[in-house]
Design a protein around this motif. Structure first.
Motif, PDB file in Angstrom:
ATOM      1  N   VAL A  31       0.780  -1.162   0.148  1.00  0.00           N
ATOM      2  CA  VAL A  31      -0.017  -0.017   0.001  1.00  0.00           C
ATOM      3  C   VAL A  31       0.793   1.469   0.052  1.00  0.00           C
ATOM      4  N   TRP A  32       1.960   1.269   0.514  1.00  0.00           N
ATOM      5  CA  TRP A  32       2.823   2.333   0.865  1.00  0.00           C
ATOM      6  C   TRP A  32       4.231   1.883   1.207  1.00  0.00           C
ATOM      7  N   SER A  33       5.358   2.391   0.544  1.00  0.00           N
ATOM      8  CA  SER A  33       6.634   2.408   1.304  1.00  0.00           C
ATOM      9  C   SER A  33       7.580   3.458   1.223  1.00  0.00           C
ATOM     10  N   SER A  34       8.518   3.343   2.060  1.00  0.00           N
ATOM     11  CA  SER A  34       9.549   4.335   2.007  1.00  0.00           C
ATOM     12  C   SER A  34      10.643   3.900   2.999  1.00  0.00           C
ATOM     13  N   VAL A  35      11.664   4.865   2.667  1.00  0.00           N
ATOM     14  CA  VAL A  35      13.057   4.524   3.432  1.00  0.00           C
ATOM     15  C   VAL A  35      13.409   5.721   4.298  1.00  0.00           C
ATOM     16  N   TYR A  36      13.693   5.593   5.545  1.00  0.00           N
ATOM     17  CA  TYR A  36      13.857   6.563   6.384  1.00  0.00           C
ATOM     18  C   TYR A  36      15.389   6.598   7.164  1.00  0.00           C
ATOM     19  N   ARG A  37      15.806   7.825   7.387  1.00  0.00           N
ATOM     20  CA  ARG A  37      16.898   7.834   8.222  1.00  0.00           C
ATOM     21  C   ARG A  37      16.163   8.565   9.459  1.00  0.00           C
ATOM     22  N   PHE A  38      16.419   8.255  10.637  1.00  0.00           N
ATOM     23  CA  PHE A  38      15.849   8.908  11.897  1.00  0.00           C
ATOM     24  C   PHE A  38      16.701  10.030  12.270  1.00  0.00           C
ATOM     25  N   HIS A  39      16.055  10.986  13.316  1.00  0.00           N
ATOM     26  CA  HIS A  39      16.669  11.962  13.831  1.00  0.00           C
ATOM     27  C   HIS A  39      16.545  12.272  15.299  1.00  0.00           C
ATOM     28  N   GLU A  40      17.383  12.940  15.939  1.00  0.00           N
ATOM     29  CA  GLU A  40      17.062  13.251  17.335  1.00  0.00           C
ATOM     30  C   GLU A  40      17.579  14.404  17.688  1.00  0.00           C
ATOM     31  N   ARG A  41      16.632  15.457  17.575  1.00  0.00           N
ATOM     32  CA  ARG A  41      16.730  17.026  17.521  1.00  0.00           C
ATOM     33  C   ARG A  41      15.639  17.441  18.571  1.00  0.00           C
ATOM     34  N   CYS A  42      16.030  18.693  19.073  1.00  0.00           N
ATOM     35  CA  CYS A  42      15.176  19.371  19.960  1.00  0.00           C
ATOM     36  C   CYS A  42      15.539  21.063  19.834  1.00  0.00           C
ATOM     37  N   ALA A  43      14.871  21.678  19.723  1.00  0.00           N
ATOM     38  CA  ALA A  43      14.741  23.238  19.675  1.00  0.00           C
ATOM     39  C   ALA A  43      15.416  23.595  20.934  1.00  0.00           C
ATOM     40  N   GLU A  44      16.235  24.739  20.819  1.00  0.00           N
ATOM     41  CA  GLU A  44      16.774  25.156  22.088  1.00  0.00           C
ATOM     42  C   GLU A  44      15.598  25.851  22.909  1.00  0.00           C
ATOM     43  N   ARG A  45      14.601  26.655  22.219  1.00  0.00           N
ATOM     44  CA  ARG A  45      13.682  27.312  22.940  1.00  0.00           C
ATOM     45  C   ARG A  45      12.225  26.791  22.270  1.00  0.00           C
ATOM     46  N   PHE A  46      11.169  26.527  23.069  1.00  0.00           N
ATOM     47  CA  PHE A  46       9.776  26.263  22.577  1.00  0.00           C
ATOM     48  C   PHE A  46       9.097  27.470  22.448  1.00  0.00           C
ATOM     49  N   ALA A  47       9.384  28.462  23.351  1.00  0.00           N
ATOM     50  CA  ALA A  47       8.489  29.714  23.285  1.00  0.00           C
ATOM     51  C   ALA A  47       9.332  31.053  23.372  1.00  0.00           C
ATOM     52  N   VAL A  48       9.134  31.746  22.473  1.00  0.00           N
ATOM     53  CA  VAL A  48      10.040  33.297  22.380  1.00  0.00           C
ATOM     54  C   VAL A  48       9.009  34.082  22.152  1.00  0.00           C
ATOM     55  N   GLY A  49       8.773  34.962  23.499  1.00  0.00           N
ATOM     56  CA  GLY A  49       7.778  35.873  23.473  1.00  0.00           C
ATOM     57  C   GLY A  49       6.206  35.203  23.149  1.00  0.00           C
ATOM     58  N   ARG A  50       5.517  35.624  22.045  1.00  0.00           N
ATOM     59  CA  ARG A  50       4.334  35.295  21.766  1.00  0.00           C
ATOM     60  C   ARG A  50       4.349  34.268  20.914  1.00  0.00           C
ATOM     61  N   VAL A  51       5.573  33.537  20.400  1.00  0.00           N
ATOM     62  CA  VAL A  51       5.593  32.552  19.445  1.00  0.00           C
ATOM     63  C   VAL A  51       6.002  31.381  20.005  1.00  0.00           C
ATOM     64  N   LEU A  52       5.435  30.152  19.676  1.00  0.00           N
ATOM     65  CA  LEU A  52       5.417  29.089  20.476  1.00  0.00           C
ATOM     66  C   LEU A  52       5.786  27.947  19.342  1.00  0.00           C
ATOM     67  N   LEU A  53       6.585  27.000  19.525  1.00  0.00           N
ATOM     68  CA  LEU A  53       6.757  25.839  18.648  1.00  0.00           C
ATOM     69  C   LEU A  53       6.319  24.564  19.273  1.00  0.00           C
ATOM     70  N   ALA A  54       5.928  23.728  18.155  1.00  0.00           N
ATOM     71  CA  ALA A  54       5.224  22.511  18.774  1.00  0.00           C
ATOM     72  C   ALA A  54       5.309  21.213  17.680  1.00  0.00           C
ATOM     73  N   GLY A  55       5.341  20.150  18.249  1.00  0.00           N
ATOM     74  CA  GLY A  55       5.455  18.833  17.303  1.00  0.00           C
ATOM     75  C   GLY A  55       6.951  18.951  16.697  1.00  0.00           C
ATOM     76  N   ASP A  56       6.951  18.346  15.356  1.00  0.00           N
ATOM     77  CA  ASP A  56       8.382  18.164  14.635  1.00  0.00           C
ATOM     78  C   ASP A  56       8.820  19.466  14.706  1.00  0.00           C
ATOM     79  N   ALA A  57       8.459  20.739  14.670  1.00  0.00           N
ATOM     80  CA  ALA A  57       9.048  22.165  14.744  1.00  0.00           C
ATOM     81  C   ALA A  57       9.732  22.047  15.928  1.00  0.00           C
ATOM     82  N   ALA A  58       9.538  21.378  16.965  1.00  0.00           N
ATOM     83  CA  ALA A  58      10.222  21.581  18.274  1.00  0.00           C
ATOM     84  C   ALA A  58      11.068  20.259  18.720  1.00  0.00           C
ATOM     85  N   HIS A  59      10.643  19.023  18.165  1.00  0.00           N
ATOM     86  CA  HIS A  59      11.583  18.015  18.587  1.00  0.00           C
ATOM     87  C   HIS A  59      11.259  16.836  17.472  1.00  0.00           C
ATOM     88  N   LEU A  60      12.359  16.030  17.339  1.00  0.00           N
ATOM     89  CA  LEU A  60      12.289  14.902  16.292  1.00  0.00           C
ATOM     90  C   LEU A  60      12.813  13.632  17.266  1.00  0.00           C
TER      91      LEU A  60
END
Length: 554
Positions: A275-304
């Protein structure tokens, strides 16, 4: 910004994936309008049918969040429920983890895990968002710039046809994936590592006589020296993950017939469809800040995270619920300090959760793909010993399955007077201490006939649980002047089976204060009604006193 303007000004959300839609739904539940900006085209049935399953495992507490959004019923009905995770070394079963399942197909309970495609989850969340008048989704609206000031955020957007426009919001949520434009505009670093090792993922439709379980194989004869993960999904689809050699070429394997031979070593001579196939490399990353004033990061934008343990999307949905009620309160905060502390607590709590997820998945990847002779030797010896030595089995790491993170150290949590160690084993009972998610159980509320579980009462405000009606009245009077919604319930009125009092360890002398995201923020003596008001003020962002030491761990 005047109060009337604030009420009408939306929160801007970049990204209409599952996390962005969850953020919008969490905000709408608190009465906050959102404008969701999606760079891609409008999503139709063809889009959802062609995107592949991606994330597939959803944990009970995340299903609970979907339920508060009104999106769980169809997902649970369609999803494949499982309660057992088995691990094998060659032909030997060497580790088994079983999760309790109180679900009986009714709305009174939720299964510990379901498997269902990320695309199907996204489709259901979008259905709920489209039905919500406080949410507007704009496709082909690509964020190109943003700036913020004391009153809000201005987003610069390239719309369909290439025209540009500026949009104003009270806050901006970046849920725009691992290559996040929002994170880049903030200048927030995204440190971590990317693994060179590759994994082949295939969704295969076939009628197979396999058990409905998560099964992980180390060094099976049909993938010698590497590992394979097998999950059942709806509609007779099986997710199979193979570790493959560096330099693996999926198209070449298709063309040569080697992919068919690989699959046949698992399915035998039965007919199947990829039905579906893919090949992946995996990542381990984290943003240094999740909130900068009125702007917040969530999900893959913040962590992998590496996917073994299902900590990616589950954690992203928890990000979304955490930020939703905090932005709602920050918009109405009586002082800039309250708003600032509330938004900063999003970073404090969810960054700590991300660090724990990185620690857990990093250990898993070191076991699955050892990068040193010492790690390879340790893995080999552990697996060999586990065949006959039950004591070695707990050392096997095929992915510690996701659970919510606890917030005992949060500035919003009123510390417990005495410490209690919270067990870390997957599926273990968690004592109802401050910071832990409130236990669930059947309930009956006269003015909420649709709520059959305690956690269905949570979501748009705080909840206080007392033992008796007289205690509930006293607490309601004590918190009546607080500028936040607080619902008070007596267990004597709603606890139909006694299960809630037992799970809360409420002997008649305790009050439990619950945040909108179902986490306990205080557990206090029943007579301390003024302390309840203080705990609520602290949970809303008032300055907390110096914290005492605690041994409660996540």
């Amino acid at each position: 910004m005047a109060n009337g303007q604030r009420a009408n000004t939306p929160v801007l959300v970049a990204g209409a994936g599952p996390v962005g839609l969850s953020a919008a739904l969490a905000l709408a539940r608190c009465g906050v309008p959102t404008l969701v900006l999606e760079a891609g085209p409008e999503r139709d049935a063809d889009y959802f049918a062609s995107t592949g399953s991606k994330a597939i495992c959803f944990q009970r507490d995340v299903l609970d969040i979907f339920d508060r959004f009104g999106a769980a019923d169809r997902l649970v009905a369609e999803g494949t429920t499982w309660t057992t995770a088995r691990t094998y070394y060659r032909q030997h079963e060497v580790r088994t983890v079983t999760f309790s399942d109180d679900s009986d197909g009714s709305t009174a309970s939720l299964p510990p895990w379901i498997n269902i495609s990320q695309a199907r989850v996204e489709q259901e969340l979008l259905r709920r968002a489209d039905a919500e008048p406080l949410i507007a989704v704009r496709y082909e609206h690509e964020l190109t710039g943003a700036s913020q000031d004391r009153e809000g955020v201005t987003a610069h957007v390239r719309g369909s046809g290439g025209h540009t426009l500026s949009l104003r919001g009270s806050h901006l949520v970046g849920a725009d994936g691992p290559r996040s434009t929002v994170r880049g505009l903030l200048g927030v670093e995204f440190p971590g590592e990317s693994f060179a090792d590759r994994f082949l993922i295939c969704d295969i439709r076939a009628d197979l006589p396999f058990p409905n379980e998560r099964r992980f194989f180390f060094d099976p004869e049909w993938n010698p020296g590497r590992q394979v993960l097998v999950h059942q999904c709806p509609d007779s689809v099986w997710r199979i993950d193979w570790q493959v050699p560096d330099g693996y070429d999926l198209q070449e394997e298709r063309d040569s017939g080697a992919l068919d031979r690989r699959i046949r070593r698992i399915v035998g001579e039965r007919p199947y469809e990829v039905v579906w196939s893919s090949v992946y490399r995996f990542h381990e990353r984290c943003a240094e800040r999740f909130a900068v004033g009125r702007v917040l990061l969530a999900g893959d934008a913040a962590h992998l995270y590496a996917p073994f343990g299902a900590r990616g999307l589950n954690s992203g949905v928890q990000d979304a619920e955490n930020l939703g009620w905090k932005i709602a309160l920050a918009r109405d905060a009586g002082s800039a300090g309250n708003a600032e502390l509330l938004l900063d607590s999003y970073h404090t709590e969810r960054w700590a959760a991300a660090q724990e997820n990185l620690r857990v998945t990093g250990e898993t990847m070191r076991f699955l793909v050892p990068h040193s002779d010492a790690d390879a030797r340790r893995r080999r010896e552990t697996l060999q010993r586990a065949v006959t030595d039950s004591g070695a089995r707990s050392e096997i790491d095929s992915g510690k399955l996701a659970e919510p993170y606890w917030y005992p150290e949060s500035p919003l949590t009123t510390p417990a007077p005495a410490s209690e160690l919270v067990p870390e084993e997957p599926g273990s009972y968690r004592p109802p201490v401050p910071g832990v998610i409130c236990p669930d159980g059947p309930c009956r509320v006269a003015d909420r006939p649709g709520a059959t579980r305690l956690r269905q009462l949570f979501g748009s405000g705080f909840t206080v649980l007392t033992a008796t009606s007289s205690q509930a009245r006293a607490v309601a009077e004590a918190v009546a002047e607080l500028p936040v919604p607080v619902a008070t319930h007596a267990l004597s009125d709603i606890d139909t089976t006694g299960e809630l009092a037992w799970s809360l360890q409420n002997d008649g002398e305790t009050v439990h204060v619950v945040r909108p995201d179902a986490h306990l923020c205080a557990v206090l003596p029943a007579h301390a009604t003024t302390a309840v008001a203080g705990a609520l003020r602290r949970a809303c962002g008032d300055e907390a006193p110096a914290r005492t030491g605690t041994r409660v761990r996540a």
